[in-house]
Design an enzyme around this catalytic site. Structure first.
Site, PDB file in Angstrom:
ATOM      1  N   GLU A  53       0.825  -1.210   0.000  1.00 56.14           N
ATOM      2  CA  GLU A  53       0.000   0.000   0.000  1.00 56.14           C
ATOM      3  C   GLU A  53       0.857   1.258   0.000  1.00 56.14           C
ATOM      4  OE1 GLU A  53      -3.307   2.614   2.480  1.00 56.14           O
ATOM      5  OE2 GLU A  53      -2.427   0.846   3.442  1.00 56.14           O
ATOM      6  N   ASP A  63       9.866   6.319  15.148  1.00 60.17           N
ATOM      7  CA  ASP A  63       9.826   7.748  14.849  1.00 60.17           C
ATOM      8  C   ASP A  63      10.276   8.517  16.087  1.00 60.17           C
ATOM      9  OD1 ASP A  63       9.294  10.312  13.974  1.00 60.17           O
ATOM     10  OD2 ASP A  63       7.123  10.112  14.034  1.00 60.17           O
ATOM     11  N   ASP A 116      10.911  12.479  17.378  1.00 54.67           N
ATOM     12  CA  ASP A 116      10.607  13.860  17.025  1.00 54.67           C
ATOM     13  C   ASP A 116      11.182  14.808  18.070  1.00 54.67           C
ATOM     14  OD1 ASP A 116       8.791  16.412  16.872  1.00 54.67           O
ATOM     15  OD2 ASP A 116       8.411  15.323  15.018  1.00 54.67           O
TER      16      ASP A 116
END
Length: 409
Positions: free
Chosen positions: A46, A111, A113
């Protein structure tokens, strides 16, 4: 010097040029396909596209690298994101029953940040980032890399700049791709030790530390003085020190004494305040209990090193196989930075900007002569290693399948 953040990112025509002339579609295809020849891993993968209008289109999939490039060029999204490998091509979703389309596997992703370090960085704030505060991200990468290699045995993973103030890790090992959602959460729980972002209370981590945490502390300690106490110096602000440094200590008498001393002697540096803790504790705690107080104080300081420098992960990104994450080499719409592969030595000012790449292409019309090429080379080397390991894994599986059945009990 702090980088200013632009709000006027690349135009639609800029992105059209980038996809047509610069984006490394072939390397991205080989990476996600785990082979130069089209396979289920790419055909059933996808992709989602995000557009400047705010539109977001999921369940795209591509049959070949040529189809991949043509469809992205035609759609011209601001960015596109990578999702799971399904049992069927996601583009056929509308013709299937909801229960027929099932996510099978995807890279294990992390992830990090900069937002989660705002309580401790003073050089920048908000969307801004510079080489000083980027050291928080570099250390987070270092700790995560060690855990992935030494504790999980993963080899094929790469970090990618988010384009502004963070980094994404893609773990492509076959074992990692096959993890269930429960297993992904287990890996996350192992790595994401410092879950509480609340800086106004004590961590009080259990002793003895888990071996991973003890190793991480030893990796981080050499950087604490230079990064936290000297460069960032967050506790020079007396109120900030009272709110975020003192709650990390264990003894009310010590906390009250330090608070009074700092208010009577304002604007002492973070390094001076760090030393004040030891000096005032020594004057307060004497006699037979002094050794136990010294041990408790050392443990508080160790917890503080971990609280400030240990990786702070965005947990939602890792939890689910179906979670989508921005593809490498996309352009950040606000900064114009290319989301390039990085290592621990990276600093945000090293990221190439689309506007500069366009200028270089106007001069030479050759991608290999632009600032993007070294990052493409880095990614290509990573993909080559991945494909080699993937081939070796397939061969081992075939050899295991070909072994004759044994009659031995």
């Amino acid at each position: 010097m702090t980088n200013s953040v632009k709000t006027n990112g690349p135009s639609s025509s800029d992105m059209e040029y980038y996809y047509k002339s610069l984006y490394p579609f072939k390397h991205i295809f080989n990476w996600l396909n785990h082979s130069p020849k089209p396979s289920r891993d790419m055909i059933n993968r996808e992709f989602a596209m995000a557009f400047r209008s705010g539109a977001y289109k999921r369940y795209n999939s591509f049959n070949s690298v040529q189809d991949f490039k043509a469809q992205i060029e035609k759609a011209n999204p601001d960015r596109f994101e990578i999702g799971a490998i399904y049992n069927k091509p996601p583009r056929e979703r509308d013709t299937l029953l909801k229960s027929e389309l099932k996510a099978l596997e995807k890279e294990l992703v992390f992830d990090i940040d900069m937002d989660d370090y705002d309580a401790f960085r003073t050089c920048c704030s908000g969307a801004q980032v510079c080489s000083k505060c980027w050291k928080f991200i570099s250390l987070a990468m270092k700790i995560t890399n060690t855990a992935l290699r030494e504790d999980f045995g993963y080899k094929d993973f790469i970090w990618v700049f988010s384009g502004r103030r963070g980094a994404h890790c893609w773990v492509s090992d076959k074992r990692a791709r096959a993890l269930t959602d429960v297993q992904r959460r287990n890996v996350l729980d192992y790595v994401n030790v410092i879950r509480d972002r609340n800086t106004d209370k004590r961590l009080a981590l259990k002793r003895p530390y888990h071996p991973h945490l003890a190793r991480s502390l030893e990796q981080l300690k050499p950087f604490f003085v230079s990064i936290m106490l000297e460069e960032q110096n967050p506790w020079e602000d007396d109120q900030h020190a009272i709110q975020t440094l003192l709650p990390a200590l264990y003894d009310k008498q010590l906390i009250d004494s330090l608070k009074k001393y700092w208010l009577d002697n304002p604007r002492r540096s973070s390094k001076e305040k760090w030393n004040d803790i030891d000096q005032i504790a020594t004057s307060l705690f004497k006699g037979p209990k002094q050794d136990s107080h010294i041990i408790k104080l050392r443990e508080c300081k160790e917890d503080l090193v971990l609280m400030t420098l240990y990786p702070k992960l965005d947990v939602e990104v890792t939890k689910q196989t179906i979670h989508l994450l921005k593809a490498p080499f996309c352009i950040h719409p606000a900064t114009g930075n290319v989301c390039v592969p990085i290592d621990e030595s990276f600093a945000p000012e090293k990221a190439p900007k689309l506007i500069d790449l366009q200028t270089e292409m106007e001069k030479n019309n050759d991608v290999s002569l632009t600032a993007l090429q070294p990052f493409i080379n880095q990614f290509q080397a990573y993909v080559s290693s991945l494909l080699k390991n993937e081939l070796g894994s397939v061969k081992r599986e075939r050899e295991d399948d070909d072994e004759p059945a044994s009659l031995d009990f």
